[in-house]
Scaffold this motif. Sequence first.
Motif, PDB file in Angstrom:
ATOM      1  N   LEU A  18     -70.593 -13.548   6.391  1.00 55.14           N
ATOM      2  CA  LEU A  18     -70.615 -12.982   5.090  1.00 55.14           C
ATOM      3  C   LEU A  18     -69.290 -13.544   4.506  1.00 55.14           C
ATOM      4  CD1 LEU A  18     -71.135 -10.833   2.762  1.00 55.14           C
ATOM      5  CD2 LEU A  18     -69.885  -9.099   4.157  1.00 55.14           C
ATOM      6  N   ARG A  19     -69.723 -13.971   3.247  1.00 54.53           N
ATOM      7  CA  ARG A  19     -68.634 -14.478   2.342  1.00 54.53           C
ATOM      8  C   ARG A  19     -68.788 -13.924   0.960  1.00 54.53           C
ATOM      9  NH1 ARG A  19     -71.131 -18.955   4.319  1.00 54.53           N
ATOM     10  NH2 ARG A  19     -71.945 -19.556   2.157  1.00 54.53           N
ATOM     11  N   ILE A  20     -67.650 -13.630   0.564  1.00 49.86           N
ATOM     12  CA  ILE A  20     -67.588 -13.119  -0.985  1.00 49.86           C
ATOM     13  C   ILE A  20     -67.414 -14.024  -1.933  1.00 49.86           C
ATOM     14  CG2 ILE A  20     -66.807 -11.291  -2.354  1.00 49.86           C
ATOM     15  CD1 ILE A  20     -68.355 -10.458  -0.103  1.00 49.86           C
ATOM     16  N   LYS A  21     -68.099 -14.521  -2.970  1.00 43.62           N
ATOM     17  CA  LYS A  21     -67.600 -15.282  -4.110  1.00 43.62           C
ATOM     18  C   LYS A  21     -67.264 -14.333  -5.238  1.00 43.62           C
ATOM     19  CE  LYS A  21     -69.646 -18.804  -7.118  1.00 43.62           C
ATOM     20  NZ  LYS A  21     -71.170 -19.227  -7.700  1.00 43.62           N
ATOM     21  N   LYS A  22     -66.017 -14.383  -5.607  1.00 46.36           N
ATOM     22  CA  LYS A  22     -65.521 -13.763  -6.746  1.00 46.36           C
ATOM     23  C   LYS A  22     -65.796 -14.319  -8.048  1.00 46.36           C
ATOM     24  CE  LYS A  22     -61.853 -11.416  -4.266  1.00 46.36           C
ATOM     25  NZ  LYS A  22     -60.257 -10.996  -4.442  1.00 46.36           N
ATOM     26  N   GLU A  23     -66.511 -13.506  -8.855  1.00 53.28           N
ATOM     27  CA  GLU A  23     -66.961 -13.804 -10.489  1.00 53.28           C
ATOM     28  C   GLU A  23     -66.457 -12.727 -11.450  1.00 53.28           C
ATOM     29  OE1 GLU A  23     -70.960 -15.541 -10.543  1.00 53.28           O
ATOM     30  OE2 GLU A  23     -71.317 -14.266  -8.754  1.00 53.28           O
ATOM     31  N   SER A  24     -66.214 -13.307 -12.754  1.00 51.79           N
ATOM     32  CA  SER A  24     -65.753 -12.479 -13.748  1.00 51.79           C
ATOM     33  C   SER A  24     -66.126 -12.977 -14.867  1.00 51.79           C
ATOM     34  CB  SER A  24     -64.044 -12.681 -13.799  1.00 51.79           C
ATOM     35  OG  SER A  24     -63.649 -14.024 -13.833  1.00 51.79           O
ATOM     36  N   ASN A  25     -66.119 -11.925 -15.726  1.00 47.59           N
ATOM     37  CA  ASN A  25     -66.512 -12.183 -17.473  1.00 47.59           C
ATOM     38  C   ASN A  25     -65.518 -11.376 -18.055  1.00 47.59           C
ATOM     39  OD1 ASN A  25     -67.673  -9.427 -17.342  1.00 47.59           O
ATOM     40  ND2 ASN A  25     -69.752 -10.475 -17.136  1.00 47.59           N
ATOM     41  N   THR A  26     -65.863 -11.296 -19.283  1.00 50.33           N
ATOM     42  CA  THR A  26     -64.886 -10.470 -20.261  1.00 50.33           C
ATOM     43  C   THR A  26     -64.853  -8.877 -19.991  1.00 50.33           C
ATOM     44  OG1 THR A  26     -66.610 -10.086 -21.926  1.00 50.33           O
ATOM     45  CG2 THR A  26     -64.989 -11.955 -22.083  1.00 50.33           C
ATOM     46  N   LYS A  27     -66.025  -8.489 -19.256  1.00 51.32           N
ATOM     47  CA  LYS A  27     -65.839  -6.863 -18.743  1.00 51.32           C
ATOM     48  C   LYS A  27     -65.289  -6.778 -17.492  1.00 51.32           C
ATOM     49  CE  LYS A  27     -70.128  -6.007 -21.261  1.00 51.32           C
ATOM     50  NZ  LYS A  27     -71.659  -5.496 -21.212  1.00 51.32           N
ATOM     51  N   GLY A  28     -64.829  -7.666 -16.761  1.00 51.24           N
ATOM     52  CA  GLY A  28     -64.136  -7.587 -15.467  1.00 51.24           C
ATOM     53  C   GLY A  28     -64.429  -8.462 -13.962  1.00 51.24           C
ATOM     54  N   THR A  29     -64.224  -8.137 -12.972  1.00 52.72           N
ATOM     55  CA  THR A  29     -64.476  -8.996 -12.086  1.00 52.72           C
ATOM     56  C   THR A  29     -65.412  -8.300 -10.970  1.00 52.72           C
ATOM     57  OG1 THR A  29     -61.992 -10.205 -12.399  1.00 52.72           O
ATOM     58  CG2 THR A  29     -63.214 -10.473  -9.989  1.00 52.72           C
ATOM     59  N   TRP A  30     -66.104  -9.180 -10.171  1.00 56.86           N
ATOM     60  CA  TRP A  30     -67.009  -8.490  -9.136  1.00 56.86           C
ATOM     61  C   TRP A  30     -67.276  -9.707  -8.065  1.00 56.86           C
ATOM     62  CZ3 TRP A  30     -68.443 -10.387 -13.826  1.00 56.86           C
ATOM     63  CH2 TRP A  30     -69.420 -11.480 -13.802  1.00 56.86           C
ATOM     64  N   GLY A  31     -67.465  -9.169  -6.969  1.00 58.72           N
ATOM     65  CA  GLY A  31     -67.915 -10.027  -5.851  1.00 58.72           C
ATOM     66  C   GLY A  31     -69.446 -10.164  -5.639  1.00 58.72           C
ATOM     67  N   THR A  32     -69.790 -11.537  -5.425  1.00 57.97           N
ATOM     68  CA  THR A  32     -71.405 -11.857  -5.032  1.00 57.97           C
ATOM     69  C   THR A  32     -71.322 -12.219  -3.542  1.00 57.97           C
ATOM     70  OG1 THR A  32     -71.609 -12.810  -7.404  1.00 57.97           O
ATOM     71  CG2 THR A  32     -73.120 -13.358  -5.442  1.00 57.97           C
ATOM     72  N   PRO A  33     -71.880 -11.377  -2.929  1.00 61.59           N
ATOM     73  CA  PRO A  33     -72.042 -11.611  -1.329  1.00 61.59           C
ATOM     74  C   PRO A  33     -72.832 -12.739  -1.228  1.00 61.59           C
ATOM     75  CG  PRO A  33     -73.383  -9.802  -1.676  1.00 61.59           C
ATOM     76  CD  PRO A  33     -72.787 -10.192  -2.859  1.00 61.59           C
ATOM     77  N   GLU A  34     -72.586 -13.626   0.033  1.00 61.67           N
ATOM     78  CA  GLU A  34     -73.319 -14.715   0.675  1.00 61.67           C
ATOM     79  C   GLU A  34     -73.750 -14.527   2.179  1.00 61.67           C
ATOM     80  OE1 GLU A  34     -71.699 -18.294  -0.554  1.00 61.67           O
ATOM     81  OE2 GLU A  34     -72.270 -18.352  -2.935  1.00 61.67           O
ATOM     82  N   PHE A  35     -74.901 -14.483   2.565  1.00 57.80           N
ATOM     83  CA  PHE A  35     -75.129 -13.957   3.872  1.00 57.80           C
ATOM     84  C   PHE A  35     -75.753 -15.396   4.576  1.00 57.80           C
ATOM     85  CE2 PHE A  35     -75.000  -9.586   2.726  1.00 57.80           C
ATOM     86  CZ  PHE A  35     -74.568  -8.944   3.667  1.00 57.80           C
ATOM     87  N   ASP A  36     -75.175 -15.910   5.725  1.00 51.64           N
ATOM     88  CA  ASP A  36     -75.722 -16.770   6.632  1.00 51.64           C
ATOM     89  C   ASP A  36     -76.045 -16.403   7.888  1.00 51.64           C
ATOM     90  OD1 ASP A  36     -75.791 -18.904   4.410  1.00 51.64           O
ATOM     91  OD2 ASP A  36     -73.546 -19.058   4.636  1.00 51.64           O
ATOM     92  N   LEU A  37     -77.129 -16.555   8.347  1.00 50.17           N
ATOM     93  CA  LEU A  37     -77.392 -16.523   9.590  1.00 50.17           C
ATOM     94  C   LEU A  37     -76.833 -17.361  10.700  1.00 50.17           C
ATOM     95  CD1 LEU A  37     -79.011 -14.614  11.704  1.00 50.17           C
ATOM     96  CD2 LEU A  37     -80.761 -16.448  11.467  1.00 50.17           C
ATOM     97  N   VAL A  38     -75.833 -16.752  11.502  1.00 50.74           N
ATOM     98  CA  VAL A  38     -75.095 -17.525  12.492  1.00 50.74           C
ATOM     99  C   VAL A  38     -75.755 -17.517  13.910  1.00 50.74           C
ATOM    100  CG1 VAL A  38     -72.851 -17.518  13.899  1.00 50.74           C
ATOM    101  CG2 VAL A  38     -72.866 -16.696  11.501  1.00 50.74           C
TER     102      VAL A  38
END
Length: 220
Positions: free
Chosen positions: A178-198
């Motif tokens: 599980l990796r978290i890609k942080k993103e943001s816009n004028t309203k705030g910041t959030w995290g987009t998760p990315e799941f890769d099967l190991v």
Amino acid sequence: MSNLPAFIDQKSSQVPAFLQEESGGAGRENITSDMQSAPTLKLLQPLSREVTSGEYPALNWLLMDDVHESLYVSLLSVRRSFDLWYKRNSAKDGNAGHYETREDAEAALEENPDKAMLEIQETLILIGITYDEEGIGVPFQMFVSKTSLFPVKKMLTKANLLCEKKGGWPLYALVWNLRIKKESNTKGTWGTPEFDLVGQVDDEQIFDELKNCYSNIVQG
């Protein structure tokens, strides 16, 4: 990414004997077709409603700011709730009820005198274990809700299909990165998760610990 824990087997053709005996699909009984087709994931912020309201006693919260690098995780169970929340900036705050079905939530909303201030939020609760390189597990709880995040749909679909292909493996037999890609816009910041099967759990002791954790969740 940190070094791969030794208990994970990436060679899908080599199935441990203890996994060959698993065919009940434990942990996947609540993964329905609509969960796989249109779910979203909400990584909790410190000010998220679920945290501040105290309505959800968590195993441990997985906050977006806690995830600074990739994590190895196994999922134990998926649950669903339809909640009545007071809208942002309304005269009241917090949760006005939890319901197992949307129909029940809609009926409760119609009867609530604060109807105009309330909204229904569908939530999937992912319960799982994060690992360090030695295989030490820490329980976490992740809330999946409004914001549209395709990676979670993709992960649930892949997990269900793969476990079925393996003859009914439990959900917790699989390990994900599980990796978290942080993103943001004028309203705030959030995290987009990315799941890769190991791969799959390749240590019987750790597998038994996961099974016990799952049993505790079902019983509790």
